[in-house]
Every structure is written in structure tokens, then in C-alpha cells.
Write a protein that holds these residues in place. Structure first.
Motif, mmCIF file in Angstrom:
data_model
loop_
_atom_site.group_PDB
_atom_site.id
_atom_site.type_symbol
_atom_site.label_atom_id
_atom_site.label_comp_id
_atom_site.label_asym_id
_atom_site.label_seq_id
_atom_site.Cartn_x
_atom_site.Cartn_y
_atom_site.Cartn_z
ATOM 1 N N VAL A 198 27.708 48.538 5.688
ATOM 2 C CA VAL A 198 27.015 49.497 6.555
ATOM 3 C C VAL A 198 28.037 50.549 6.948
ATOM 4 C CG1 VAL A 198 25.699 49.844 8.669
ATOM 5 C CG2 VAL A 198 25.503 47.675 7.412
ATOM 6 N N HIS A 199 27.787 51.779 6.536
ATOM 7 C CA HIS A 199 28.682 52.906 6.844
ATOM 8 C C HIS A 199 28.017 53.732 7.927
ATOM 9 C CE1 HIS A 199 30.431 56.962 6.282
ATOM 10 N NE2 HIS A 199 31.528 56.308 5.900
ATOM 11 N N ARG A 200 28.695 53.862 9.048
ATOM 12 C CA ARG A 200 28.077 54.470 10.228
ATOM 13 C C ARG A 200 28.860 55.716 10.646
ATOM 14 N NH1 ARG A 200 28.091 50.012 13.213
ATOM 15 N NH2 ARG A 200 26.082 49.351 12.360
ATOM 16 N N VAL A 201 28.168 56.839 10.754
ATOM 17 C CA VAL A 201 28.741 58.089 11.266
ATOM 18 C C VAL A 201 28.114 58.368 12.623
ATOM 19 C CG1 VAL A 201 28.928 60.589 10.929
ATOM 20 C CG2 VAL A 201 29.194 59.042 8.978
ATOM 21 N N LEU A 202 28.968 58.660 13.622
ATOM 22 C CA LEU A 202 28.474 58.950 14.962
ATOM 23 C C LEU A 202 28.930 60.352 15.365
ATOM 24 C CD1 LEU A 202 29.810 55.774 14.972
ATOM 25 C CD2 LEU A 202 28.394 55.733 17.016
ATOM 26 N N TYR A 203 27.982 61.147 15.821
ATOM 27 C CA TYR A 203 28.288 62.498 16.271
ATOM 28 C C TYR A 203 27.772 62.679 17.691
ATOM 29 C CZ TYR A 203 27.928 67.484 17.116
ATOM 30 O OH TYR A 203 28.020 68.720 17.699
ATOM 31 N N THR A 204 28.656 63.053 18.609
ATOM 32 C CA THR A 204 28.282 63.306 20.002
ATOM 33 C C THR A 204 28.070 64.800 20.195
ATOM 34 O OG1 THR A 204 29.529 61.388 20.770
ATOM 35 C CG2 THR A 204 28.976 63.056 22.410
ATOM 36 N N GLU A 205 26.939 65.154 20.759
ATOM 37 C CA GLU A 205 26.560 66.555 20.960
ATOM 38 C C GLU A 205 27.681 67.332 21.628
ATOM 39 O OE1 GLU A 205 23.690 68.886 19.618
ATOM 40 O OE2 GLU A 205 23.278 66.757 19.848
ATOM 41 N N GLY A 206 27.990 68.509 21.074
ATOM 42 C CA GLY A 206 28.983 69.388 21.663
ATOM 43 C C GLY A 206 30.392 69.187 21.149
ATOM 44 N N GLU A 207 30.627 68.115 20.380
ATOM 45 C CA GLU A 207 31.965 67.868 19.865
ATOM 46 C C GLU A 207 32.145 68.495 18.484
ATOM 47 O OE1 GLU A 207 32.947 63.744 22.311
ATOM 48 O OE2 GLU A 207 32.615 63.641 20.146
ATOM 49 N N ALA A 208 33.376 68.510 18.012
ATOM 50 C CA ALA A 208 33.688 69.154 16.738
ATOM 51 C C ALA A 208 34.216 68.174 15.710
ATOM 52 C CB ALA A 208 34.706 70.278 16.954
ATOM 53 N N GLY A 209 33.969 66.893 15.940
ATOM 54 C CA GLY A 209 34.407 65.872 14.998
ATOM 55 C C GLY A 209 33.427 64.726 14.946
ATOM 56 N N LEU A 210 33.692 63.782 14.057
ATOM 57 C CA LEU A 210 32.813 62.641 13.839
ATOM 58 C C LEU A 210 33.609 61.348 13.978
ATOM 59 C CD1 LEU A 210 31.191 63.897 10.497
ATOM 60 C CD2 LEU A 210 30.367 64.336 12.821
ATOM 61 N N GLU A 211 32.937 60.290 14.413
ATOM 62 C CA GLU A 211 33.518 58.956 14.391
ATOM 63 C C GLU A 211 32.869 58.183 13.245
ATOM 64 O OE1 GLU A 211 33.951 56.978 18.237
ATOM 65 O OE2 GLU A 211 33.356 58.856 19.205
ATOM 66 N N VAL A 212 33.674 57.401 12.554
ATOM 67 C CA VAL A 212 33.183 56.662 11.388
ATOM 68 C C VAL A 212 33.547 55.187 11.551
ATOM 69 C CG1 VAL A 212 33.367 56.353 8.895
ATOM 70 C CG2 VAL A 212 33.320 58.659 9.860
ATOM 71 N N GLU A 213 32.576 54.344 11.258
ATOM 72 C CA GLU A 213 32.755 52.903 11.359
ATOM 73 C C GLU A 213 32.208 52.257 10.090
ATOM 74 O OE1 GLU A 213 32.419 50.613 15.375
ATOM 75 O OE2 GLU A 213 30.464 50.508 14.398
ATOM 76 N N THR A 214 32.938 51.280 9.549
ATOM 77 C CA THR A 214 32.536 50.610 8.314
ATOM 78 C C THR A 214 32.446 49.107 8.568
ATOM 79 O OG1 THR A 214 33.620 52.310 6.972
ATOM 80 C CG2 THR A 214 33.133 50.209 5.904
ATOM 81 N N VAL A 215 31.296 48.538 8.204
ATOM 82 C CA VAL A 215 31.041 47.115 8.446
ATOM 83 C C VAL A 215 30.763 46.428 7.107
ATOM 84 C CG1 VAL A 215 29.646 45.422 9.694
ATOM 85 C CG2 VAL A 215 30.032 47.701 10.691
#
Length: 608
Positions: free
Chosen positions: A115-132
């Protein structure tokens, strides 16, 4: 080629999928620069030898022990059978408040999935990525490598192997030498493409042990010089980690995660029905500049810094007496400092090493760590009374601890407590001047520290805790299926204890220190208020170090020393004070005996 694209702030997140192989990868593109891949060459030809010039790549690279490795073994565990077997199985997008979550599912016929998960928080300029990684094979499988993130197909704007157009940016570490920026061309790294795709090449770098910032920071950035684009990433990992810039054909792949079986002695057995989550990564892309890409990432860290106690929002100045007494603090000395600082906006007044019963015996201020009993000859009225006295004068009393270790002189250093420490190959791990490491995976240890740390802080009304950590465990420890997994489990247990402190003492301000900057990585920075930038206490290089770290952590969390003494000229005094303005000012030194001209400089600087 099948593509799907999401616009997340100023980033176009594109997924490219090969409909035949079922493989899928992601590409980060600056908004407005989505036009790419249309001219990429499909094949490499030399006489009768023909091979594909590139392929889609993968969202995740992994290596299961029972599978064949790729041709890069010893150099990289990427590009092997375990990755090749993963096929696209679906994708979901949903929102959780102001966070957009995109989950991509990869499956192998054998039964394992990712499971490859990308998280984006409104207003930010980057992404968080998590791999399970999820095991549904019906058997125990051993992970020898699992990436946290992978950016394949770099650079997407190039039509071929991009000679002399791509570079890797990194930051070196080192005690008192944190944050040296290094840029290497692909050619300097000997990663040019070859005439046939036979052997993938890789520049694999990282850090082994529990000081995650030693020779390198967990950071990497690929630059496309022709198209002025930068792909940057930081990895949140407080144990051994690695990153790789690898090449297979025309394209580069930047990936990273836990230091793998080959590099860090890590492997993980995952039983059927269970899963394993790799450390989180923080990614961004910029067409503006290298610094902009870096600060897109650090900008995400405001979200964690905002969770700190309310007083931290005012960015208070710290006074730490380490460079005043050099390990010999006393109650009377703290009163003298308070009298000198009274009326100035310096609320944190911190007692450093040497306050405990064994501290400074045999000249070692860190002797006897582990018992954490107050030296009553130095503090005859006790810390609670001193704390209340300081509070009436407008100060919040702080104290230094190195609670992850025990040192010679402490009753818990040996005897009945010896089995509660970390071992490697059956022998107790000991570094430096007899420093041993508590095994945080054991309940007896955290119960002891609940009493000796959390209760001690609460009962003495301590408002500020400087957590130091002056030795690395090394590449691993016993107690798990591999030395690297033993280390990872230990450091995750340490992380949980930091969280426990936050839960039980929510108004406590916690400083992250590890012989200066050896823990300047996102996971530990994210759960503490401030981090010591370096042990460069009085060095002329301080402003260089402090400024370089702006690319790696927020200045609001970057604590910089300003050590003052009577022998300094007014100009030198100004220089040290101004250097500290590059982050959170931490005053120290013999301020009691500064003359009037020097003191004016201090007053002007702290009020500014």
C-alpha cells in the motif's frame, strides 16, 4: 502508457502505468510543467543488441529473501524479482479534514501486496509518503529491503540519458561540522549509462546506528540543470537509513528507507496476515531553486512545531549554563545568572550536566547517569524550591538529562540492572567512557524511567528538559531477527517514550540534542520543541553551520549557541550574538562578569 494526475497545491502528482507489465510509478512535476515523456527514446541499439531504453519503474522497491535478486547485488537490492512481480491493483483518493490521501495498491500473484500512501495537507508545498508491506502469502517471508519512497524516471523532461545535465545534492554531517552542502554530477558519481542494460549502478549512502546524522543527513535532491527542476526528499528515521541514486538504462531512480540487509544488517520477518510500515518520507519539487525545494519540505514541519507548548509560539530565548560552568552547576550559580538576566526576555534557564550525585566525580560531568539523584551539596535547598524561586523572578527552570544511557558510577550501570541494557552478539554494548544503553523494549526500563525522569520532572516543577544523547549504539543489537531490526525496534521504543513524556507533561518544553546535531532528522525534530544545531559552542563557523541548516529544519526549531565571555571584544560579542539570530538564540558563558559595553550588546540583541 496510462497516466493519472492530481493537482496538489503547486505540485502535479502524476502516476504513469504500463498497461502490459502492470507496473506503476509516480512523478512529481511543478505545476505548469506537465508536458514530458512525449519525446523519450524507447530503445537502445548497438549493432544487433537492442533493449528498451527505460521502463516505468515502481512506486516501491523491495527484496524478499526467497526471490532472485537483480544484477546489482552488493551494489543495490533494487530491480529484483520481488519488485518486478508487483502489479497495479487499484487506487483510491479520499480526504481526512484538510489532508488529501491517495492510496495505490500493488499486488503480486504470490499474495504479498504494498500500500503506497501519499498525503497532502492543504496549503503546503510538499507531500508525505508512506509505504506499507502486507503479507498474504500463507507463510513467513523475510524482507531484506523495503523503500519508503521511490522517484523513478528522473528526469522526466529528458529524451535520453541526459549527459552532463543531472546532479545529486546532499548534506554532510559530522560533529561540529553539520550541514555541508555537496553537489555531484551523475558523471562524477560514475552513474553514466552503459551501452546495454545489464547491470544497474547505484550510489548508496546513509548512516548506521542511533545517531542518524553523522556523515550524511537523510536527504537527497536530484537536479535537472537543463530544465532547472529540483526533486528533494527528507527521510524521517532515527535509526540506520539509506538513500540510493541508481541507474538502469536512461533513467535515474532516487529512493530511500531503512538501511537494508546489505548496507545496514537489517531484515524483517513478516508473518502471514501481518504488515510492516517503512519510515515516512517528505518530498517536494521546485522549478525555482534548490533552496526553494528544501524549504517546501521544511515548510511541512510547521504543522508539527505548532503542536508544541503554547509558550514556544513566542520563540523564547534560552540560557544554558553548560559553557558557564562546563559541567559544575550549583544552586548559587543559578541564582547569580538569574540576577544578571532578570528583566530580559530570556525565560528558559537551563541547568546542564553535572547536577546529579555522580556528576563531575573524576572530572566527568556525565558520570553516574541513570540514577538521576540530585547532588544536594550543589543544590542544598532542592530543585523544587529553586524552580519556584526562579518562577517568581520570571524564569522557567530547565534541566539536562541523558536518560537513554547509563554511565560508570551509577548503581544501574551494572549488577542486577545489567540485563536491562542492550547486547550485541551476546556481549553488552559499551561506548566511550563506559556508556551503556537501556533496552527500551523492556517494560522494566520504561517503568524505571517513568519514576526517574517523568515523576522527577513533575515533582520538581521542571518546565524545560534538554535531552542529550552522546553515543551511538552502532549498527545493531540483539533481540530481533537481525541486528538492524533490533536497532530499529529499540529506537522506535525510544520514540514512544518521548511521546509518553509529551502525553504526561504536555506543557514541558523538550529540547532534542545528540552531541549537538546528530539527531537532526524529521521524526525526532517533529516531537520536540527545539533541536541543538551543533556542538560548535564557540567556533567562528557557527553562522555557516546555522545558515546551512535552514535547508534542513525550521529556524524556529534550530537552537544556536551564543557563548559570551569577558575576554571577547565588543565586535566578537556582536558576531556571536548575530550568529544566534539565524535560529533560536541560546545564550551561555560567563555573562555575570561582562563589562558594561558588552552587556549593552546582549541587551540589544535579545530585545531585537
Amino acid at each position: 502508457m496510462v497516466t493519472k494526475e492530481y493537482t496538489l497545491g503547486g505540485i502535479a502528482l502524476r502516476y504513469i502505468r504500463d498497461a502490459v507489465s502492470g507496473h506503476i510509478a509516480m512523478v512529481l512535476l511543478p505545476a505548469g510543467m506537465q508536458d514530458c515523456y512525449s519525446e523519450r527514446r524507447p530503445f537502445l541499439r548497438l549493432r544487433d543488441n537492442v533493449c528498451t531504453a527505460w521502463d516505468v519503474g515502481s512506486l516501491c522497491h523491495l527484496a524478499l529473501r526467497h526471490h532472485t535478486q537483480g544484477n546489482g547485488a552488493g551494489n543495490t537490492l533494487k530491480y529484483g524479482e520481488s519488485t518486478w512481480r508487483l502489479k497495479y491493483a487499484g487506487q483510491e483518493r479520499h480526504k481526512e479534514g484538510d489532508v488529501t490521501v491517495i492510496e495505490t495498491f500493488l499486488e503480486a500473484e504470490e499474495g504479498y501486496r504494498v500500500v503506497h500512501r501519499v498525503l497532502y495537507t492543504e496549503g503546503e508545498a510538499g507531500l508525505e509518503v508512506e509505504t506499507v508491506f502486507v503479507n498474504r502469502t500463507g507463510r513467513v517471508v523475510t524482507l531484506d529491503m523495503l523503500t519508503s519512497f521511490s522517484l523513478d524516471n528522473l528526469s522526466p523532461f529528458q529524451r535520453d540519458d541526459a549527459p552532463y545535465k543531472l546532479a545529486l545534492h546532499r548534506f554532510r554531517g559530522g560533529w561540529g561540522l553539520e550541514g555541508k552542502h555537496r553537489e555531484d554530477t551523475v558523471e562524477a558519481l560514475n552513474l553514466e549509462s552503459s551501452w546495454f542494460r545489464a547491470f544497474p549502478e547505484s550510489e548508496r549512502y546513509g548512516v548506521l546506528g542511533s545517531h542518524p546524522v553523522t556523515r550524511w543527513f537523510p536527504f537527497g535532491c536530484v537536479e535537472d540543470k537543463e530544465h532547472h527542476t529540483f526533486w528533494a526528499v527528507q527521510l524521517g528515521c532515527n535509526s540506520s537509513w539509506q538513500m540510493e541514486l541508481s541507474r538502469d538504462g536512461d533513467c535515474l531512480s532516487l529512493s530511500g528507507g531503512l538501511a537494508d540487509c546489505e548496507y545496514g544488517g537489517w531484515w524483517k520477518n513478516v508473518v502471514d496476515g501481518e504488515s510492516f510500515t517503512a519510515p515516512r518520507a517528505y518530498l517536494s519539487v521546485s522549478s525555482v531553486s534548490f533552496t526553494d525545494a528544501c524549504q517546501n519540505i521544511t515548510g511541512m514541519f510547521h504543522r508539527y512545531a505548532n503542536l508544541q507548548p503554547a509558550i514556544e509560539h513566542e520563540l523564547p530565548i534560552v540560557f544554558n549554563e553548560w559553557c558557564t560552568t562546563w559541567g559544575n552547576p550549583t544552586e548559587e550559580g543559578m541564582r547569580d545568572l538569574a540576577a544578571r538576566l532578570e528583566g530580559l526576555p530570556v525565560p528558559y534557564l537551563v541547568i546542564d550536566a553535572g547536577w546529579s550525585k555522580k556528576g563531575m566525580e573524576d572530572g566527568d560531568p556525565q558520570g553516574g547517569n541513570g540514577d538521576w539523584e540530585l547532588n544536594e551539596s550543589k543544590f542544598p535547598t532542592g530543585l523544587k524550591r529553586l524552580s519556584r524561586e526562579m518562577k517568581r523572578q520570571g524564569f522557567l527552570l530547565g534541566i539536562w538529562m541523558e536518560f537513554e544511557v547509563t554511565t560508570k558510577g551509577a548503581k544501574v550501570h551494572g549488577g542486577l540492572y545489567e540485563s536491562l541494557h542492550l547486547y550485541r552478539n551476546g556481549e553488552i554494548i559499551e561506548t566511550g567512557k563506559g556508556r551503556r544503553f537501556w533496552d527500551f523494549r523492556k517494560r522494566e526500563v520504561t517503568d524505571w524511567l517513568e519514576e526517574k525522569v517523568i515523576r522527577f520532572l513533575r515533582e520538581n516543577e521542571i518546565a524545560y528538559l534538554k535531552v542529550d544523547y552522546n553515543g551511538s549504539i552502532g549498527y545493531g543489537c540483539d533481540g530481533a531477527e537481525s541486528p538492524g531490526e533490533g536497532l530499529r525496534g529499540q529506537m522506535q521504543a525510544v520514540y514512544r517514550f518521548f511521546c509518553r513524556i509529551r502525553e504526561e507533561l504536555p506543557e514541558l518544553v523538550v529540547e532534542n540534542c545528540a552531541s549537538g546535531g546528530h539527531r537532526l532528522e524529521p521524526s525526532m525534530v517533529g516531537i520536540t520543541a527545539m533541536s541543538v544545531f551543533s556542538d560548535a559552542h564557540e567556533c567562528k563557523e557557527i553562522p555557516y553551520i546555522a545558515a546551512n541548516l535552514h535547508d534542513l529544519l525550521l529556524p524556529r526549531q534550530n537552537q544556536v549557541w551564543a557563548v559570551l565571555s569577558p575576554e571577547l571584544s565588543v565586535q566578537e560579542t556582536q558576531y556571536r550574538l548575530m550568529a544566534a539570530l539565524l535560529g533560536r538564540m541560546c545564550l551561555s558563558g560567563d555573562i555575570v562578569h561582562l563589562d558594561a559595553k558588552q552587556w549593552i550588546q546582549v541587551e540589544e540583541a535579545v530585545w531585537f
